[in-house]
Design a protein around this motif. Structure first.
Motif, short mmCIF file in Angstrom:
data_model
loop_
_atom_site.label_atom_id
_atom_site.label_comp_id
_atom_site.label_asym_id
_atom_site.label_seq_id
_atom_site.Cartn_x
_atom_site.Cartn_y
_atom_site.Cartn_z
N LEU A 171 0.65 -1.56 -0.23
CA LEU A 171 -0.25 0.54 0.07
C LEU A 171 0.39 1.05 -0.22
CD1 LEU A 171 -3.70 -0.65 2.43
CD2 LEU A 171 -3.33 -0.15 0.02
N GLY A 209 2.62 1.27 -3.71
CA GLY A 209 1.87 2.13 -4.04
C GLY A 209 1.69 3.80 -4.34
N LEU A 223 2.25 6.29 -6.99
CA LEU A 223 0.89 7.32 -7.98
C LEU A 223 1.26 8.66 -6.62
CD1 LEU A 223 -1.90 6.81 -8.52
CD2 LEU A 223 -2.89 7.25 -5.96
N SER A 253 3.78 10.08 -10.19
CA SER A 253 3.33 10.39 -10.40
C SER A 253 2.48 11.80 -11.35
CB SER A 253 1.60 8.87 -11.43
OG SER A 253 0.93 9.03 -10.06
N LEU A 254 1.79 11.82 -10.05
CA LEU A 254 1.06 12.77 -10.10
C LEU A 254 1.86 14.55 -9.82
CD1 LEU A 254 -2.01 12.69 -7.14
CD2 LEU A 254 -1.87 12.57 -10.02
N ALA A 288 5.36 14.60 -11.44
CA ALA A 288 5.64 14.30 -12.32
C ALA A 288 4.37 15.10 -13.67
CB ALA A 288 5.75 12.73 -12.54
N GLU A 289 3.13 14.42 -13.09
CA GLU A 289 2.66 14.90 -14.51
C GLU A 289 2.19 16.51 -14.16
OE1 GLU A 289 -1.35 12.90 -13.75
OE2 GLU A 289 -1.88 12.91 -15.64
N GLY A 337 -4.30 13.23 -12.47
CA GLY A 337 -4.82 12.20 -11.58
C GLY A 337 -6.42 11.76 -12.70
N PHE A 338 -6.64 11.93 -13.55
CA PHE A 338 -7.24 11.46 -14.27
C PHE A 338 -7.56 10.35 -14.21
CE2 PHE A 338 -9.85 9.62 -18.26
CZ PHE A 338 -10.91 10.23 -18.39
N PHE A 339 -6.53 9.32 -15.05
CA PHE A 339 -6.29 8.44 -14.67
C PHE A 339 -6.14 7.24 -14.34
CE2 PHE A 339 -5.29 9.45 -18.96
CZ PHE A 339 -6.37 8.67 -20.44
N ALA A 340 -6.15 7.62 -12.52
CA ALA A 340 -6.30 6.89 -11.56
C ALA A 340 -8.10 6.63 -11.22
CB ALA A 340 -5.10 8.23 -10.27
N GLY A 346 -9.22 4.86 -13.73
CA GLY A 346 -9.19 2.72 -13.66
C GLY A 346 -9.81 2.45 -12.68
#
Lengths: 75, 591
Positions: A7, A10, A14, A17-18, A20-21, A39-42, A45
């Motif tokens: 957890l 992960g 996440l 990645s946010l 970086a985005e 965060g759209f794809f999180a 998904g």
């Protein structure tokens, strides 16, 4: 213990990645609004996963699933 | 420079596999697919071999970039699958597998429609043996259903091709934008093999019933040959875009419900081929490149997944998730190889699915189809969910329902899985190796920050959803009704009724015939009996009552058949007359 490790890792990935985005993405290549939204794809998904699991479960239990020997004459 | 058609090399390999003894056969199983691969690699785009036969010119081999890249992957996977199957002693199975692979190369390089149809039909006839050789009653019946569906599709294709050739066509090329019966019949034939719902049930019905090694071959060829023909013949047919999207989601939903491990993988063939069919439907150079690249990647990782599942079945003798679990420690290498395949199909970065699936999705975006793009992303959520999470967890980890494996996995199976795994990673790390082979110039970079970020988020969120609902997911010993229900239940009942009805008519008419014969026998013994009976019924009333003596003499004298017979001499006389006439006629005409 192992689950908690998973957890934490992960959640960190996440978060990374946010970040970086937000800082390194190239919104000028984006064609649609969701490609620029952090965060759209999180979210997509997660919701997609729940919808698929629950949808498949309902479809299966209400209609499609039969006993293993259905075609051999069992019910 | 090789001067042999690659399909001819594999056909020779099939003959060698069927005839050579032990060790030589195993050598030939590696040598011939390698030779076929070398032959395909040495083919220059633009090469055409034409053979005039009777009044037609058969174009047995026509190479361009599209057919070459499909030829490369088909011969490569024939090699890997043959290595995976080396331990099999059944000569027939090896021969069928190599002939099947040869058929796929024949279709891919066919330049005219007639050659294409012949190789197309040969594929279904040879592949059915890979199902039948499993030897179980379920395999036998599934094989027959497989053959019947493919015969239907093949005949539709043949009819379409005959109409097309009658209309003056000959060379295989794009029919997009056309219509008419030839167009629809050919499209139907291709759609059956591409497993487009509702015509897909043959695949998920039959592949899980095939032999362990046979299903690896099956997973590679039939559907991807159909993808090749769709890209070649129907690029830009709008119908295919939505057919592909429906396939991608349909396969995912059914896979999630499935308990049989290879049927779960088979539903993911339907799902993944959906991306390729959608790409063919979009028809832009970008999309066609994506479809081709994804077919290339898909053949590698799907064969790897079937190899992994096959190794589990080989080792444990079980194929249902409800009978498996907790076996990871007995087969760590299988877990590793299977995971590589699972990460590839799920589009995890640095595996080969990531670099090819994303082209199709990006092509949908570039083609101004936002809904298609999002639905395909949703299908990849489902792919990660069933293949990487559900199957991996319930097959290898999870609650242990299986005891120790019963048989040791042979080395050649590990070699086959290892080779496919290495390529899945190599193409994932160096996408240019694949991109340079594609039919059109490709301007695409898969490893951008945006793409990496969106993939990681998508996969992590899916894993979170799975983890959250894991207590509710479980596995049940069930099958799911699919479109094969229509021909396995109502049509089967109808067929059985027809057979029963015919049987009843047959038995009834036989009984009635016997009765009639029994009743009429006395009348044949004595022809006068009929007159006598009629006389009893009607005549006696009209006969004068006071004179019973008049009818008495008939009864008094019993019937004797010899009284009414010709003497034998009469028959002999007429025979002699006719014989004499015939002889004299012949004599006159001869003279």
């Amino acid at each position: 213990m192992r689950q908690r490790m998973g957890l934490v890792v992960g959640a960190l990935v996440l978060l990374g990645s946010l970040i970086a985005e937000v800082f390194y993405s190239h919104p000028e290549h984006a064609e649609y609004w969701w490609q620029t939204m952090p965060g759209f794809f999180a979210v997509f998904g997660f919701i997609g996963c729940l919808v698929l699991i629950l949808g498949a479960k309902i479809l299966g239990s209400r209609w499609l699933q039969r006993h293993d020997r259905y075609y051999e004459g069992g019910e | 420079m090789f001067l042999f058609h690659p399909a001819l090399i594999l056909t020779t390999g099939a003959i060698a596999a069927a005839t050579l003894p032990g060790r030589l056969r195993r050598v030939s199983l590696v040598v011939f697919p390698s030779l076929a691969l070398a032959a395909v690699l040495s083919l220059e785009p633009g090469t055409t071999w034409v053979y005039p036969v009777l009044t037609v010119k058969l174009v047995l081999l026509k190479v361009d970039a599209l057919s070459k890249v499909f030829g490369v992957i088909f011969s490569l996977i024939a090699l890997f699958a043959s290595i995976y199957a080396l331990h099999i002693r059944n000569r027939g199975e090896h021969a069928a597998a190599l002939l099947y692979a040869a058929g796929s190369l024949g279709v891919v390089f066919a330049g005219d429609w007639l050659t294409l149809v012949v190789f197309w039909e040969s594929m279904s006839i040879t592949s059915v043996f890979l199902i039948w050789y499993r030897g179980k009653p379920r395999s036998l019946s599934a094989g027959f259903r497989y053959l019947l569906v493919h015969t239907l599709g093949g005949n539709a294709l043949l009819a379409g091709v005959v109409l097309y050739i009658a209309g003056g066509g000959w060379e295989v090329g794009s029919l997009a934008g056309g219509s008419g019966s030839a167009f629809w019949l050919i499209l139907f034939g291709f759609a059956v093999n591409a497993a487009i719902p509702p015509l897909h049930a043959w695949l998920t019905d039959a592949y899980p019933e095939a032999t362990v090694t046979g299903s690896v071959f099956l997973s590679a060829f039939t559907t991807k040959v159909a993808v090749y023909t769709l890209i070649r013949v129907f690029p830009g047919v709008e119908l295919l875009v939505w057919a592909g999207v429906i396939m991608a989601l349909y396969g995912v939903v059914f896979a999630f419900l499935e308990n049989n491990i290879r049927r779960l993988l088979a539903y993911h063939i339907v799902s993944q081929v959906g991306y390729m069919v959608a790409a063919a439907g979009m028809g832009t150079a970008f999309a066609l490149n994506g479809g081709t690249a994804h077919a290339f990647s898909h053949i590698l990782y799907k064969a790897l997944l079937f190899m992994g599942a096959g190794a589990v079945i080989y080792a444990t003798g079980r194929e249902k998730l409800t009978d498996l679990g907790g076996i990871a420690r007995y087969m760590p290498w299988v877990v590793i190889f299977y995971t590589i395949g699972a990460f590839s199909i799920s589009g995890v970065p640095f595996f080969n699915g990531f670099i090819s699936k994303s082209i199709v999705i990006a092509a949908a975006g570039a083609d101004r189809r936002p809904l298609v793009e999002l639905l395909l992303e949703l299908a990849s959520v489902g792919t990660f969910l069933s293949i990487s999470l559900k199957l991996l967890y319930f097959m290898f980890f999870g609650p242990a329902r299986a005891s120790r494996p019963v048989s040791k996995i042979p080395l050649n199976m590990y070699v086959g899985m290892g080779a496919a795994s290495v390529l899945c990673i190599v193409f994932g790390l160096f996408p240019a190796l694949l991109y340079n082979q594609l039919p059109y110039r490709l301007y695409y970079e898969p490893y951008t920050v945006d793409h990496l970020v969106s993939s990681v988020q998508l996969l992590l969120a899916t894993a979170a959803g799975f983890w959250l609902l894991l207590p509710k997911i479980g596995v049940k010993n069930t099958i799911s009704l699919d479109t094969d229900w229509f021909y396995r239940r109502p049509l089967a009942v109808l067929f059985q009724r027809l057979v029963d009805a015919t049987h009843r008519v047959d038995r009834g008419s036989e009984q009635a015939g016997t009765l009639i014969l029994e009743a009429s026998k006395p009348y044949f013994n004595n022809p006068f009996l009929a007159a006598e009976r009629l006389n009893e019924l009607f005549g006696s009333r009209s006969a004068p009552r006071g004179l019973p003596g008049k009818s008495e003499p008939v009864r008094a004298q019993p019937y004797d058949e010899h009284r009414y017979r010709f003497p034998l001499g009469v028959t002999v006389f007429w025979v002699m007359v006719i014989f004499g006439l015939t002889v004299s006629l012949i004599w006159i005409y001869q003279g």
